[in-house]
Structures are given as C-alpha cells and as structure tokens.
Design an enzyme around this catalytic site. Structure first.
Site, mmCIF file in Angstrom:
data_model
loop_
_atom_site.group_PDB
_atom_site.id
_atom_site.type_symbol
_atom_site.label_atom_id
_atom_site.label_comp_id
_atom_site.label_asym_id
_atom_site.label_seq_id
_atom_site.Cartn_x
_atom_site.Cartn_y
_atom_site.Cartn_z
ATOM 1 N N MET A 26 0.849 -1.188 0.000
ATOM 2 C CA MET A 26 0.000 0.000 0.000
ATOM 3 C C MET A 26 0.892 1.247 0.000
ATOM 4 O O MET A 26 0.456 2.337 0.360
ATOM 5 C CB MET A 26 -0.936 0.000 1.206
ATOM 6 N N TYR A 28 4.298 3.777 0.819
ATOM 7 C CA TYR A 28 5.057 4.262 1.955
ATOM 8 C C TYR A 28 6.066 3.181 2.365
ATOM 9 O O TYR A 28 6.107 2.716 3.497
ATOM 10 C CB TYR A 28 4.140 4.658 3.123
ATOM 11 N N HIS A 33 9.644 -3.723 3.269
ATOM 12 C CA HIS A 33 9.280 -3.895 1.855
ATOM 13 C C HIS A 33 10.544 -4.111 1.011
ATOM 14 O O HIS A 33 10.544 -4.937 0.091
ATOM 15 C CB HIS A 33 8.560 -2.642 1.328
ATOM 16 N N GLU A 144 6.064 -11.701 7.125
ATOM 17 C CA GLU A 144 5.480 -12.471 8.236
ATOM 18 C C GLU A 144 4.958 -11.564 9.335
ATOM 19 O O GLU A 144 4.252 -12.020 10.226
ATOM 20 C CB GLU A 144 6.531 -13.431 8.818
HETATM 21 O O1 PAF Z 1 0.016 -5.720 3.588
HETATM 22 C C1 PAF Z 1 -0.409 -4.825 2.842
HETATM 23 O O2 PAF Z 1 0.275 -3.837 2.574
HETATM 24 C C2 PAF Z 1 -1.794 -4.949 2.251
HETATM 25 O O3 PAF Z 1 -2.682 -5.550 3.148
HETATM 26 C C3 PAF Z 1 -1.822 -5.661 0.888
HETATM 27 C C4 PAF Z 1 -1.355 -7.102 0.997
HETATM 28 C C5 PAF Z 1 -0.952 -4.921 -0.083
HETATM 29 C C6 PAF Z 1 -3.252 -5.679 0.353
HETATM 30 O O4 PAF Z 1 -3.744 -4.402 0.198
#
Ligand code: PAF
Length: 286
Positions: A26, A28, A33, A144
């Site tokens: 999502m 940011y 990430h 996780e």
């Molecule tokens: O973990 C997230 O950022 C969200 O829940 C996802 C998996 C991108 C779904 O919108």
C-alpha cells in the site's frame, strides 16, 4: 523505474518474462518492503511492486485519507531494492462501477485482527486475489509481520487453486526490536523505542517456553508481565495460536507451528507483531 497504471500495459510489459516476482504493497515503503523486493529480485526474472491503498480493507474509524503516501520515495526504495516496475492502479481500475464481488475466507479471517477490524480481511482477500489475477506472478512475497494476512492469502491460493507460490519473509526490525511498519511513522523516535515493548513481551514469552512452560497461561503470563512495565500499552489481544489455522492453543504440542501474536495501541497507533514459539528464542525470532 517504470510506473504503470493500466492492467493492459502491465500485461504487455511482463510478456515474455521467464518468472515474475510480485510484492503487493500500500506504498510508503520501508526496510521491510525493501527486503521483500530484494528477495523477489534474487528469485525472479522480472519484479513488480504494486502500490494501491485499498479502500476495501479500511474499517469504520480507520482513516483512509490519513494513510501515509510518498510516491517519489517509494519509486526510489523500490528501484534501489531491484524492482523493474511499479503497478499503480487507480481505485476506478480496481473497483469499477458495478463491482460486487467479495472474497471471504472464513475461519482464519474471523479471529484476532479479523475480530477487531470487521471486514478487514475480506478487503485484503478481495484485493490480493484481484492483484494476483492482474499481475499473474510466479511468486508473491508477503511479510510475516502480518502473520494472519499471510495465513489468509495462503488459504485463498490453496482453496482457489491460484497458480502462484506464496513466499513468507521474516519480519524486519529496528535495532530496538520494533517491527518495521508504515504506521511507525506516526510515532516519535522515543515512542518507537517504547513501542518495542511488544517485541520484548513476545521474547519474554518465548523465554518462558524455552525454560519449560508449556501451557498458554504461563507462556502468555510472561509476556503480560513485560507489558505491565509500559503504561502506554493498551492491549487488544495477546494469543498463542496454531500458526496455519490461527486456532487458539491452550498448550504447545507442536512447537514449530505455534505462534504468538500481539496487537496493541500505543500513543494512539495500533501495532501488531508475532513470533514463532521455538525452544531457542535467540535462534528463532522472526
Ligand atoms: O500488507 C499490505 O500492505 C496490504 O494488506 C496488501 C497485501 C498490499 C493488500 O492491500
């Protein structure tokens, strides 16, 4: 770093790839990430990151408009970590007029986060299945840290025969132990340090288990004791569960699938964390 908004252009850009690694987000983007993207880079021919702040997974009282956004920085983080392109669909692309389908994963969605955030996992399941259908990746990478979300996604893929490998990646932490999350940006550095009490509590529970506690009251009691030292904690749940089904455990019988999960509000921000229950906590934290 290519930015693609349309599913048709996305298909064209991925045509001919031997394998596609996909990291749904999502936005940011943070170090957690970046780890997922780096892992996808190491294991696939092409790497796609999606950025879509999914309105369907925000509940009543959860402010969608307040969700942090910074596309320039996201492009930089994704590019540095090795992504080839960012898929940035609009709300109208994902949920056009007349959109009426929801994906409901019963059981694993109903407890813990699902109980506290009504409709949240229906929103997550619906968007994840949709994104998997649009990107058609070989592998999709999930942290996780959102353990229940990972369990929900694994269930969808198994139940609906989605042709993708789901890769769960260990939680990335600050030096204090606090799990990395976009929500940490709502906290000052001092508050972030104090919020690391959640991880310390999970470690205390792991320690109790390692020292021989087998029943959930004793294991969770050790975590509660650690939490008691931080007045800012408003505990939502602290649970010992079977890691795949999220069914509550009264005692640990299968150590390697037992998982400790916690959610709490600190300084007005809701944070979650989890660890596996392994005999040696120093070698087994996620
Ligand atoms: O973990 C997230 O950022 C969200 O829940 C996802 C998996 C991108 C779904 O919108």
């Amino acid at each position: 770093m290519e930015l693609i908004e349309s599913p048709t252009e996305l298909r064209a850009a991925l045509g001919g790839a031997d394998s596609v690694g996909f990291v749904p987000t999502m936005g940011y983007l943070h170090g957690g990430h970046a780890h997922l993207i780096e892992r996808a880079r190491a294991e696939n021919d092409r790497v796609v990151v999606s950025i879509f702040v999914n309105p369907l997974q925000f509940g009543v009282g959860e402010d969608l408009s307040r969700y942090p956004r910074d596309l320039d920085r996201d492009r930089q983080v994704a590019g540095t970590a090795g992504a080839d392109l960012i898929f940035l669909p609009s709300v109208a692309t994902m949920y056009p007029a007349g959109f009426a389908t929801r994906v409901d994963v019963s059981g694993v969605s109903d407890t813990l986060e699902g109980a506290s955030r009504s409709g949240h996992f229906t929103g997550v399941a619906t968007v994840v299945l949709k994104l998997l259908n649009l990107v058609r990746p070989t592998r999709a990478y999930f942290g996780e840290k959102d353990w229940q979300q990972l369990a929900v996604v694994r269930r969808i893929v198994r139940d609906l025969d989605v042709p993708v490998e789901i890769v769960g990646c260990p939680t990335v932490r600050e030096p204090s132990g606090l799990a990395r999350s976009s929500r940490n940006s709502y906290l000052t550095p001092e508050q972030q340090d104090r919020a690391s009490v959640l991880f310390r509590a999970l470690r205390a529970a792991q320690g109790a288990y390692a020292r021989g506690a087998g029943r959930s009251e004793a294991i969770l009691g050790a975590a509660r004791e650690a939490l008691a030292g931080e007045p800012a904690v408003e505990l939502d749940y602290l649970a010992l569960v079977e890691g795949e089904t999220l069914a509550p455990l009264t005692a640990v019988v299968t150590p390697h699938t037992a998982r400790l999960l916690i959610a709490a509000r600190l300084f007005g921000v809701r944070l979650i964390d989890n660890v596996p229950l392994v005999p040696d906590p120093s070698g087994g934290t996620a």
